[in-house]
Enzyme design. Structure first.
Site, PDB file in Angstrom:
ATOM      1  N   ASP A   1      25.108  93.945  -0.411  1.00 21.25           N
ATOM      2  CA  ASP A   1      23.876  93.691   0.349  1.00 21.25           C
ATOM      3  C   ASP A   1      24.124  92.605   1.382  1.00 21.25           C
ATOM      4  OD1 ASP A   1      21.256  93.885   1.145  1.00 21.25           O
ATOM      5  OD2 ASP A   1      20.385  93.035  -0.668  1.00 21.25           O
ATOM      6  N   LYS A   2      23.119  92.463   2.253  1.00 20.49           N
ATOM      7  CA  LYS A   2      23.139  91.425   3.287  1.00 20.49           C
ATOM      8  C   LYS A   2      21.842  90.642   3.187  1.00 20.49           C
ATOM      9  CE  LYS A   2      20.882  91.724   6.770  1.00 20.49           C
ATOM     10  NZ  LYS A   2      19.908  91.273   7.794  1.00 20.49           N
ATOM     11  N   HIS A   3      21.906  89.341   3.456  1.00 21.54           N
ATOM     12  CA  HIS A   3      20.664  88.569   3.551  1.00 21.54           C
ATOM     13  C   HIS A   3      20.702  87.747   4.832  1.00 21.54           C
ATOM     14  CE1 HIS A   3      17.140  86.294   2.357  1.00 21.54           C
ATOM     15  NE2 HIS A   3      17.764  85.239   2.862  1.00 21.54           N
ATOM     16  N   SER A   4      19.585  87.724   5.540  1.00 22.87           N
ATOM     17  CA  SER A   4      19.490  86.894   6.733  1.00 22.87           C
ATOM     18  C   SER A   4      18.432  85.834   6.512  1.00 22.87           C
ATOM     19  CB  SER A   4      19.104  87.769   7.924  1.00 22.87           C
ATOM     20  OG  SER A   4      18.516  86.983   8.940  1.00 22.87           O
TER      21      SER A   4
ATOM     22  N   THR B   1      11.523  92.432   7.051  1.00 22.83           N
ATOM     23  CA  THR B   1      12.006  93.818   7.031  1.00 22.83           C
ATOM     24  C   THR B   1      10.970  94.775   6.432  1.00 22.83           C
ATOM     25  OG1 THR B   1      14.260  93.028   6.879  1.00 22.83           O
ATOM     26  CG2 THR B   1      13.894  95.284   6.154  1.00 22.83           C
TER      27      THR B   1
ATOM     28  N   ARG C   1       5.956  75.794  -3.981  1.00 24.52           N
ATOM     29  CA  ARG C   1       6.686  75.033  -2.951  1.00 24.52           C
ATOM     30  C   ARG C   1       5.953  75.076  -1.621  1.00 24.52           C
ATOM     31  NH1 ARG C   1      11.859  78.088  -2.540  1.00 24.52           N
ATOM     32  NH2 ARG C   1      12.306  76.686  -0.813  1.00 24.52           N
TER      33      ARG C   1
ATOM     34  N   SER D   1      16.218  80.134  -4.648  1.00 21.70           N
ATOM     35  CA  SER D   1      15.175  81.132  -4.384  1.00 21.70           C
ATOM     36  C   SER D   1      15.784  82.414  -3.811  1.00 21.70           C
ATOM     37  CB  SER D   1      14.163  80.525  -3.400  1.00 21.70           C
ATOM     38  OG  SER D   1      13.267  81.489  -2.954  1.00 21.70           O
TER      39      SER D   1
ATOM     40  N   LYS E   1      16.869  86.219  -6.379  1.00 16.54           N
ATOM     41  CA  LYS E   1      16.395  87.593  -6.110  1.00 16.54           C
ATOM     42  C   LYS E   1      17.565  88.503  -5.747  1.00 16.54           C
ATOM     43  CE  LYS E   1      13.600  85.831  -3.187  1.00 16.54           C
ATOM     44  NZ  LYS E   1      12.658  84.952  -2.565  1.00 16.54           N
ATOM     45  N   LYS E   2      18.455  88.024  -4.887  1.00 20.47           N
ATOM     46  CA  LYS E   2      19.565  88.883  -4.433  1.00 20.47           C
ATOM     47  C   LYS E   2      20.498  89.216  -5.606  1.00 20.47           C
ATOM     48  CE  LYS E   2      18.862  89.808  -0.153  1.00 20.47           C
ATOM     49  NZ  LYS E   2      18.775  91.188   0.332  1.00 20.47           N
TER      50      LYS E   2
HETATM   51  N1  URA Z   1      13.462  82.830   1.627  1.00 19.08           N
HETATM   52  C1  URA Z   1      13.323  82.789   0.279  1.00 19.08           C
HETATM   53  O1  URA Z   1      13.319  83.796  -0.397  1.00 19.08           O
HETATM   54  N2  URA Z   1      13.197  81.575  -0.301  1.00 19.08           N
HETATM   55  C2  URA Z   1      13.201  80.423   0.390  1.00 19.08           C
HETATM   56  O2  URA Z   1      13.095  79.382  -0.200  1.00 19.08           O
HETATM   57  C3  URA Z   1      13.337  80.486   1.798  1.00 19.08           C
HETATM   58  C4  URA Z   1      13.483  81.711   2.394  1.00 19.08           C
END
Ligand code: URA
Length: 429
Positions: free
Chosen positions: A79-82, A119, A167, A182, A186-187
């Site tokens: 996967d990719k995360h931006s 997205t 937060r 965070s 999830k990833k």
């Molecule tokens: N995206 C997230 O999922 N968590 C954060 O704390 C900041 C950006």
């Protein structure tokens, strides 16, 4: 163990044991930790900071509060995360391109946050397409088409779902440790073998300062690798929009054009990120493979299959121009004078889209997916007076007037531009 003791120790000594992290994450997920305790914990982490082992322990603990997917597929799961920006619709091009290269992409994505688009909101501009899929449907689509892009289900990292909301209202979003835990909780719950991170720097980025972006990239790379997921980061330019547009349907259109082979920064970054990711799973010549999947139409084919499987139109690859929603008012913003585009305030452009109705000012708002900006002038473009700075897609004339004012303020004309390189540096293995 109890919450008061963990928070007290953390605030006094700055240390968080792996057991304490696990206890606290479980308490966030099952509700036995109160909102006040969660806020105090987040503030203690923000002020004291965590060391790499503590950050990895908190991330793993938050991941393990929910389902962690396991896959049995004939190719690597990636996967990719931006970290997000303006005109950043890479996921829509990259996920199907990767699938066309023989890897599997179970992408758990987010909605718009602040000035940046999300997205999931972009995908929902495609009529009928659903992103709130249950785990069984998610797994089936990944297996059958190679890629699916969905929202995190309540079963994915529930501790993060709760802590993130707290937060947001306690001034503790801006902590590299908490952002790392965070994003990665999830990833990593998606059961990935490898992950590529696109950490943006510049005016439209979540962290505009290059050193801050580097620090976040380093923290994410160290933590994900410590959790057993091969991970690298590209720090990339967000001193201008990536695709020259911002807005949900408009970014889907830009992605479709890129999948049809249009040149530009969206394609270039997709190729760079995809190449780096294939590299991480030992597939040589990654950049060339990603480019070829776009040029031979196989990435577009994968995208159309994914759209259909997620409930969208049967043949989106050929019907997208008429399927996407269009705004009632579409007009150019003329440049007030001649000059070179020397600076673009990405955050201001993003907020202009939010105020047009394309993003949220408060959680839960319904979006107008048709609105936004396109044909945004590029950094370094030489404009004559009256040339378009951008084109506005608005719900009515008054909203278009307000957006035009924002665009004129956000795009500065002068003499010489000095854009950042698209890919500034790579961090990690
Ligand atoms: N995206 C997230 O999922 N968590 C954060 O704390 C900041 C950006």
């Amino acid at each position: 163990m109890d919450a008061r003791g963990i928070i007290g120790d953390l605030a006094a000594s700055g240390h968080l044991s792996a057991d304490a992290a696990a206890w606290f994450a479980a308490g966030l997920a099952d509700g036995s930790v109160t909102d006040a305790q969660a806020g105090a914990f987040a503030m203690a982490v923000r002020l004291k900071g965590l060391d790499p082992a503590e950050r990895a322990a908190l991330t793993a603990a938050m991941r393990d509060t929910g389902h962690v997917l396991a896959w049995d597929l004939p190719g690597p799961v990636v996967d990719k995360h931006s970290t997000g920006g303006i005109g950043d619709c890479v996921s829509l091009v990259l996920a199907p391109a990767l699938a066309a290269c023989g890897v599997y992409v179970p992408m758990v994505s987010g909605r718009g946050l602040g000035h940046t688009g999300g997205t999931l909101d972009k995908l929902e501009a495609i009529p009928g397409l659903g992103v709130e899929l249950d785990e069984a449907a998610f797994r089936r689509i990944v297996e059958e088409t190679g890629a699916a892009i969905v929202a995190a289900s309540p079963e994915i990292a529930p501790a993060d779902r709760r802590l993130y909301a707290i937060r947001d209202v306690t001034g503790t979003v801006e902590s590299v440790d908490l952002i790392t835990a965070s994003i990665l909780s999830k990833k990593l719950a998606a059961g990935l073998e490898a992950l590529i991170l696109d950490v943006k720097a510049g005016s439209g980025a979540f962290l505009p300062d290059l050193d801050d972006a580097r620090a976040l990239a380093t923290s994410l790379v160290e933590t994900a690798n410590a959790a057993g997921c091969r991970t690298a980061a590209l720090v990339t330019a967000m001193d201008r929009p990536l695709a020259p547009c911002a807005g949900n349907a408009l970014e889907v259109a830009a992605s479709m054009e890129a999948l049809e082979g249009a040149p530009g920064a969206l394609r270039d970054l997709t190729v760079a990120l995809g190449g780096a990711l294939l590299d991480l799973v030992g597939i040589a010549g990654g950049e060339g493979r990603i480019a070829a999947s776009i040029d031979d139409g196989s990435a577009m084919d994968r995208f159309a299959r994914m759209v259909r499987a997620q409930g969208g139109p049967a043949d989106f690859a050929s019907t997208w121009r008429r399927d996407l929603p269009a705004a009632p008012v579409i007009r150019d913003v003329p440049a007030p004078s001649a000059g070179t585009v020397v600076a673009i305030d990405g955050r201001a452009l993003g907020m202009a889209v939010v105020h047009l109705g394309g993003g949220r000012l408060r959680g839960g708002e319904t979006l107008d997916l048709s609105v936004g900006l396109d044909r945004i002038a590029r950094l370094g473009d030489r404009l004559s007076e009256g040339d378009p700075l951008a084109r506005i897609h608005a719900p009515d004339e008054a909203a278009a007037d307000r957006a035009a004012e924002a665009v004129r303020e956000a795009i500065r004309l002068g003499e010489t531009a000095a854009p950042m390189p698209l890919v500034i540096e790579r961090i990690g293995p």
